[in-house]
Motif scaffolding. Structure first.
Motif, PDB file in Angstrom:
ATOM      1  N   GLN A 254       0.736  -1.122  -0.125  1.00 33.99           N
ATOM      2  CA  GLN A 254      -0.044  -0.191   0.022  1.00 33.99           C
ATOM      3  C   GLN A 254       0.895   1.350   0.127  1.00 33.99           C
ATOM      4  O   GLN A 254       0.660   2.123  -0.750  1.00 33.99           O
ATOM      5  CB  GLN A 254      -0.893  -0.002   1.267  1.00 33.99           C
ATOM      6  N   THR A 255       2.021   1.139   0.793  1.00 28.06           N
ATOM      7  CA  THR A 255       2.785   2.393   0.652  1.00 28.06           C
ATOM      8  C   THR A 255       3.445   2.568  -0.796  1.00 28.06           C
ATOM      9  O   THR A 255       4.093   3.791  -1.027  1.00 28.06           O
ATOM     10  CB  THR A 255       3.872   2.367   1.757  1.00 28.06           C
ATOM     11  N   GLU A 256       3.459   1.448  -1.453  1.00 25.36           N
ATOM     12  CA  GLU A 256       4.132   1.497  -2.779  1.00 25.36           C
ATOM     13  C   GLU A 256       3.367   2.372  -3.550  1.00 25.36           C
ATOM     14  O   GLU A 256       3.953   3.240  -4.425  1.00 25.36           O
ATOM     15  CB  GLU A 256       4.093   0.043  -3.251  1.00 25.36           C
ATOM     16  N   ASP A 257       2.042   2.528  -3.505  1.00 21.94           N
ATOM     17  CA  ASP A 257       1.463   3.604  -4.175  1.00 21.94           C
ATOM     18  C   ASP A 257       1.958   4.958  -4.000  1.00 21.94           C
ATOM     19  O   ASP A 257       1.685   6.064  -4.823  1.00 21.94           O
ATOM     20  CB  ASP A 257      -0.093   3.769  -3.564  1.00 21.94           C
ATOM     21  N   ILE A 258       2.601   5.426  -2.800  1.00 18.01           N
ATOM     22  CA  ILE A 258       2.840   6.631  -2.458  1.00 18.01           C
ATOM     23  C   ILE A 258       4.220   6.955  -3.474  1.00 18.01           C
ATOM     24  O   ILE A 258       4.522   7.992  -4.199  1.00 18.01           O
ATOM     25  CB  ILE A 258       3.557   6.948  -1.086  1.00 18.01           C
ATOM     26  N   LEU A 259       4.866   6.018  -3.653  1.00 17.54           N
ATOM     27  CA  LEU A 259       6.313   6.011  -4.336  1.00 17.54           C
ATOM     28  C   LEU A 259       5.921   5.977  -6.001  1.00 17.54           C
ATOM     29  O   LEU A 259       6.256   7.109  -6.699  1.00 17.54           O
ATOM     30  CB  LEU A 259       6.989   4.678  -4.385  1.00 17.54           C
ATOM     31  N   LYS A 260       4.592   5.414  -6.312  1.00 19.41           N
ATOM     32  CA  LYS A 260       4.498   5.518  -7.705  1.00 19.41           C
ATOM     33  C   LYS A 260       3.775   6.831  -7.985  1.00 19.41           C
ATOM     34  O   LYS A 260       3.837   7.393  -8.934  1.00 19.41           O
ATOM     35  CB  LYS A 260       3.133   4.411  -7.924  1.00 19.41           C
ATOM     36  N   PHE A 261       3.058   7.410  -7.052  1.00 18.43           N
ATOM     37  CA  PHE A 261       2.318   8.527  -6.975  1.00 18.43           C
ATOM     38  C   PHE A 261       3.298   9.741  -7.063  1.00 18.43           C
ATOM     39  O   PHE A 261       3.093  10.754  -7.540  1.00 18.43           O
ATOM     40  CB  PHE A 261       1.364   8.742  -5.855  1.00 18.43           C
ATOM     41  N   GLY A 262       4.252   9.545  -6.489  1.00 14.49           N
ATOM     42  CA  GLY A 262       5.739  10.296  -6.556  1.00 14.49           C
ATOM     43  C   GLY A 262       6.259  10.387  -7.897  1.00 14.49           C
ATOM     44  O   GLY A 262       7.240  11.215  -8.224  1.00 14.49           O
ATOM     45  N   GLY A 263       6.062   9.412  -8.693  1.00 14.01           N
ATOM     46  CA  GLY A 263       6.506   9.366 -10.098  1.00 14.01           C
ATOM     47  C   GLY A 263       7.713   8.417 -10.230  1.00 14.01           C
ATOM     48  O   GLY A 263       8.724   8.657 -10.907  1.00 14.01           O
ATOM     49  N   TRP A 290      10.497   7.618 -15.969  1.00 14.40           N
ATOM     50  CA  TRP A 290       9.508   8.601 -15.829  1.00 14.40           C
ATOM     51  C   TRP A 290       9.968  10.013 -15.956  1.00 14.40           C
ATOM     52  O   TRP A 290       9.405  10.704 -16.756  1.00 14.40           O
ATOM     53  CB  TRP A 290       8.690   8.398 -14.306  1.00 14.40           C
ATOM     54  N   LEU A 291      11.379  10.246 -15.281  1.00 15.36           N
ATOM     55  CA  LEU A 291      11.840  11.768 -15.193  1.00 15.36           C
ATOM     56  C   LEU A 291      11.990  12.168 -16.740  1.00 15.36           C
ATOM     57  O   LEU A 291      11.589  13.278 -17.225  1.00 15.36           O
ATOM     58  CB  LEU A 291      12.880  12.073 -14.322  1.00 15.36           C
ATOM     59  N   MET A 292      12.786  11.500 -17.403  1.00 14.62           N
ATOM     60  CA  MET A 292      12.935  11.683 -18.830  1.00 14.62           C
ATOM     61  C   MET A 292      12.049  11.775 -19.545  1.00 14.62           C
ATOM     62  O   MET A 292      11.634  12.482 -20.462  1.00 14.62           O
ATOM     63  CB  MET A 292      13.872  10.456 -19.464  1.00 14.62           C
ATOM     64  N   LEU A 293      10.703  10.748 -19.603  1.00 15.90           N
ATOM     65  CA  LEU A 293       9.750  11.139 -20.345  1.00 15.90           C
ATOM     66  C   LEU A 293       9.025  12.128 -19.998  1.00 15.90           C
ATOM     67  O   LEU A 293       8.395  13.087 -21.049  1.00 15.90           O
ATOM     68  CB  LEU A 293       8.787   9.758 -19.903  1.00 15.90           C
ATOM     69  N   LEU A 294       8.863  12.688 -18.615  1.00 13.26           N
ATOM     70  CA  LEU A 294       8.206  13.676 -18.372  1.00 13.26           C
ATOM     71  C   LEU A 294       8.717  15.126 -18.787  1.00 13.26           C
ATOM     72  O   LEU A 294       8.332  15.901 -19.121  1.00 13.26           O
ATOM     73  CB  LEU A 294       7.694  13.791 -16.812  1.00 13.26           C
ATOM     74  N   PHE A 295      10.308  14.806 -18.937  1.00 13.75           N
ATOM     75  CA  PHE A 295      10.970  15.834 -19.384  1.00 13.75           C
ATOM     76  C   PHE A 295      10.709  16.113 -20.768  1.00 13.75           C
ATOM     77  O   PHE A 295      10.393  17.401 -21.140  1.00 13.75           O
ATOM     78  CB  PHE A 295      12.567  15.826 -19.093  1.00 13.75           C
ATOM     79  N   LEU A 296      10.656  15.196 -21.557  1.00 15.01           N
ATOM     80  CA  LEU A 296      10.430  15.250 -23.181  1.00 15.01           C
ATOM     81  C   LEU A 296       8.977  15.844 -23.268  1.00 15.01           C
ATOM     82  O   LEU A 296       8.689  16.560 -23.801  1.00 15.01           O
ATOM     83  CB  LEU A 296      10.511  14.118 -23.581  1.00 15.01           C
ATOM     84  N   ALA A 297       8.036  15.499 -22.275  1.00  8.92           N
ATOM     85  CA  ALA A 297       6.725  16.199 -22.531  1.00  8.92           C
ATOM     86  C   ALA A 297       6.615  17.385 -22.001  1.00  8.92           C
ATOM     87  O   ALA A 297       6.108  18.290 -22.626  1.00  8.92           O
ATOM     88  CB  ALA A 297       5.590  15.299 -21.635  1.00  8.92           C
ATOM     89  N   GLU A 298       7.437  17.993 -21.049  1.00  9.02           N
ATOM     90  CA  GLU A 298       7.476  19.232 -20.418  1.00  9.02           C
ATOM     91  C   GLU A 298       8.038  20.387 -21.477  1.00  9.02           C
ATOM     92  O   GLU A 298       7.686  21.441 -21.386  1.00  9.02           O
ATOM     93  CB  GLU A 298       8.295  19.335 -19.388  1.00  9.02           C
ATOM     94  N   ASN A 299       8.677  19.423 -22.463  1.00 10.05           N
ATOM     95  CA  ASN A 299       9.472  20.348 -23.437  1.00 10.05           C
ATOM     96  C   ASN A 299       8.305  21.086 -24.384  1.00 10.05           C
ATOM     97  O   ASN A 299       8.592  21.974 -25.245  1.00 10.05           O
ATOM     98  CB  ASN A 299      10.243  19.436 -24.527  1.00 10.05           C
ATOM     99  N   LEU A 300       7.020  20.412 -24.368  1.00  5.75           N
ATOM    100  CA  LEU A 300       5.986  21.170 -24.906  1.00  5.75           C
ATOM    101  C   LEU A 300       5.790  22.582 -24.772  1.00  5.75           C
ATOM    102  O   LEU A 300       5.214  23.262 -25.712  1.00  5.75           O
ATOM    103  CB  LEU A 300       4.869  20.293 -24.876  1.00  5.75           C
ATOM    104  N   THR A 301       6.097  22.770 -23.425  1.00  3.68           N
ATOM    105  CA  THR A 301       5.790  24.329 -23.128  1.00  3.68           C
ATOM    106  C   THR A 301       6.509  25.335 -24.012  1.00  3.68           C
ATOM    107  O   THR A 301       6.108  26.351 -24.156  1.00  3.68           O
ATOM    108  CB  THR A 301       6.150  24.272 -21.465  1.00  3.68           C
ATOM    109  N   THR A 302       7.516  24.856 -24.455  1.00  2.88           N
ATOM    110  CA  THR A 302       8.682  25.732 -25.398  1.00  2.88           C
ATOM    111  C   THR A 302       7.573  26.157 -26.798  1.00  2.88           C
ATOM    112  O   THR A 302       7.322  27.489 -26.871  1.00  2.88           O
ATOM    113  CB  THR A 302      10.005  25.398 -25.514  1.00  2.88           C
ATOM    114  N   PRO A 303       7.415  25.234 -27.470  1.00  2.00           N
ATOM    115  CA  PRO A 303       6.568  25.585 -28.902  1.00  2.00           C
ATOM    116  C   PRO A 303       5.398  26.263 -28.409  1.00  2.00           C
ATOM    117  O   PRO A 303       4.931  27.213 -29.255  1.00  2.00           O
ATOM    118  CB  PRO A 303       6.616  24.249 -29.396  1.00  2.00           C
ATOM    119  N   VAL A 304       4.757  25.808 -27.150  1.00  2.00           N
ATOM    120  CA  VAL A 304       3.571  26.385 -27.141  1.00  2.00           C
ATOM    121  C   VAL A 304       3.588  27.626 -26.876  1.00  2.00           C
ATOM    122  O   VAL A 304       2.802  28.886 -27.398  1.00  2.00           O
ATOM    123  CB  VAL A 304       2.668  25.833 -25.844  1.00  2.00           C
TER     124      VAL A 304
END
Lengths: 457, 457
Positions: A254-263, A290-304
């Motif tokens: 159950q506490t593992e959900d916290i880990l997943k929720f933290g990314g 996850w960090l790299m994947l989200l980093f790539l997604a976060e890059n969308l903020t630049t073209p927007v």
């Protein structure tokens, strides 16, 4: 629930050398309470009380100490005494203890045990961690189907001292195949002359020895069982998993959900390993996905922002400003991962206040590795894909490196500091950390830009 | 663990009208398994099987159904039959059931019960939710201190059918004050002629009836107990909390960390209420605390950017760009709160896939309320403190309103969608949602700016 009033009584018995009175006094207590009393005494006195206990009581008390303390107490015993303790310990805890003890010491102790006990320890330590086999114990009661209830009760009376539980009895055939189940409640209610096969339940809920331990624990929880029988590939009964061990397994899950929720990406293999024992590189591997994947997604903020910058009219948005969201967003993500990991470690009791310095150093090192990887990607990505000069991509890359270390340091420090001042560390939420990183991350970013680009006011 | 092979057997018995064979077949199964079998049958047939069970078995099976299903089945019974079921049910579940049943129906049923049973129900339903009293049951075994082990075992045999557990017996004096504890294991091991007072443990671990249920559950967990006795202000034994109920309490508590980690303020009163029963305004109240605080902290990103804007050289950062971090950061925070709430609801089984539409609507409504409050604050704050024209502060306010609704909708939709396609919903982390809101929030912001400020390309 601790009772500080008992400690002076205890010390009085001890100093008066009244061992019998002491033993009687302690015999009236739950072993978990005795363990607390011993912990509340100064080291030497605590050890003296522990040595006075007879071996069965000692085994009960031992199981309430931390692992390190268990190792210390057992390794201080003469081999014969340690062997006697192992003989009466619950079989699953004994196997876990042997796994942790110094090998040379174990080699001295084991020859003092009977062949069957040694064999039992060897078998229980051989199962794959995370399986039902590794979670089970072997000190349960079996009954043959053809005896009467009276005979069964007599047998229970003989075996009870050596069994973790006598409330659930498993019925096996001559090949030890599981063919039925009878609770002590049913035995007590039945006519004494009935045969076990007449009163047993034939549809037994069970699990296999190589099943994953989580569904096993869930089954125990779902059906409100005290224990679940575990069988091997030939349907032979080889152990039971008890409800208290199931509770521990479910807590971990159950506490593992916290880990997943933290990314932090789930990793069944790494997850059975406590915080301290997992390698920094394992930690980095779990987080970078996850960090790299989200980093790539976060890059969308630049073209927007580039797309909409005509809304500013004549004002053109400065290049450096385009990457603020990418930087603070990624920092917030790294911080959330760290907070999730630390809060979980604290919930499981693996991370204590006294570990603060180590935890922060460890998380800083993790942030350093993550920052290096993200920074390297940013350096090239921003130069080539976003067509920015090396100066800009260099500033963003180095700022990312700095923000990742910073986010990991505050992500580990803040929940520990919260506990230090008596605040529930779990209120240090992901939003809290990402908000903190938003403003402070910008300061890091601009400071690096000023230094690197040689800007002067 | 479900066994689909049993269903055809069951239907055959049912269609052949072989009620005795059916009863015998079901008697061999764990009540939890019988409940699953009934669920796997078409409605009418399931009800028919349930009606065939004798009342004790029926009570056992009933406890494995969802609350709504329990209500439906019981309210369909004639009052006398329902009363007989209540008589044999476990006392804590019975009290919970009576609390949920239609009041008129209860008024018809209760007169069929003995005075003592009615009194027991009245008392158990009267405790404050969240206390030990509300979590305890009253069907436990007590023994006087002066009887022998033989007499105690005989007594247990009589009382066992009506007791939730007979494995722990509590010793009380003539005023029902708790004076000792003896496990069935100890009884079985003791000489039959010993007196209870000779073999009982005198230092009993207990809790008080108005204690918070969480430490009670933690005590059960810590000492690996099957049950914990609960006493009133006069030290009289009034009930026990059992290990399976402790497990449920701990699950609720542990999953609460997810809620806190998502940024929802803890609220002991609201927290005992399941997702569905809590009022939207309670939800808003729990979330706005942190959200507003973090919003104010997030406002620091504006002066930080203003302070450093000289680094851009001649380029002056456009006013609208100054509030991007404030907007996307706050949206990410609102989204994290929603994801935390929904993941926890799913972990507790309160939120199911079939609720998707309701959950999303509810969270949208919550987002609307939160957005209104944050927007109102932003409108004035940005105009007066940040000295921006009403146009800018208006755009930011309306964008905040939109982003909060949007973040709550995707924060509730994405974890449910993840489960729909078979992905663990807990991987929809806070970083995932805040990254998603970063890019999409900007689009909302600029679109609102274009519309409101009448900008044209």
């Amino acid at each position: 629930m601790r009772n500080p009033l008992l400690v002076p009584d205890l010390r009085e018995f001890l100093q008066g050398g009244e061992e019998d009175a002491l033993r009687e006094f302690l015999g009236d207590q739950h072993p978990g309470r005795v363990a607390e009393l011993i912990e509340d005494l100064p080291d030497g006195e605590g050890d003296a009380v522990f040595r006075i206990l007879e071996s069965r009581e000692r085994a009960g008390v031992l199981s309430y100490f931390e692992n390190d303390e268990q190792n210390r107490l057992v390794e201080a015993m003469p081999p014969k005494e340690a062997a006697e303790l192992l003989r009466v310990m619950s079989h699953d805890e004994r196997a876990a203890l042997v796994n942790r003890l110094d090998e040379d010491f174990v080699d001295e102790v084991l020859p003092n045990l009977a062949q069957a006990e040694r064999e039992d320890i060897r078998r229980l330590t051989s199962y794959e961690p995370g399986t039902a086999g590794a979670a089970m114990t072997t000190d349960y009661v079996t009954l043959p189907a053809h005896i009467t209830v009276r005979e069964a009760l007599e047998r229970l009376r003989h075996e009870a001292p050596d069994r973790e539980t006598i409330y659930y009895c498993y019925v096996v055939d001559h090949n030890r195949r599981l063919i039925g189940f009878v609770s002590l409640k049913r035995l007590i209610l039945a006519r004494r002359s009935s045969f076990i096969e007449e009163i047993m339940q034939r549809d037994v809920i069970f699990a296999k020895v190589d099943d994953d331990q989580e569904p096993v624990a869930q089954t125990i929880d779902k059906y409100d069982l005290l224990a679940l029988p575990i069988v091997d590939a030939d349907a032979r009964l080889v152990g039971i998993v008890t409800h208290d061990d199931a509770m521990d397994i479910l807590r971990r899950e159950q506490t593992e959900d916290i880990l997943k929720f933290g990314g932090v990406a789930p990793d069944p293999e790494a997850d059975t390993v406590p915080y301290w024992q997992s390698h920094v590189f394992t930690t980095v591997r779990r987080r970078i996905k996850w960090l790299m994947l989200l980093f790539l997604a976060e890059n969308l903020t630049t073209p927007v922002q580039q797309h909409f910058q005509w809304t500013y009219g004549d004002q053109k948005i400065p290049a450096l400003a385009l990457f603020i969201s990418l930087l603070t967003g990624t920092g917030g993500n790294a911080g959330s991962q760290t907070v999730g990991t630390v809060i979980r470690g604290m919930a499981l009791g693996e991370i204590k206040l006294s570990h603060t310095l180590f935890v922060v150093l460890r998380e800083w090192l993790t942030g350093l590795c993550l920052g290096l990887m993200l920074g390297a990607v940013a350096l090239f990505y921003i130069h080539f894909w976003r067509a920015q000069p090396w100066g800009v991509s260099g500033v963003v890359a180095i700022a990312l490196f700095g923000v990742c270390m910073w986010a990991n340091v505050i992500g580990s420090l803040v929940p520990l500091a919260a506990r230090r001042v008596g605040i529930d560390p779990a209120v240090v939420s992901a939003p809290f950390i990402s908000t903190l990183v938003d403003a402070t991350g910008m300061v890091i970013y601009f400071t690096i830009a000023i230094t690197l680009l040689g800007l002067v006011k």
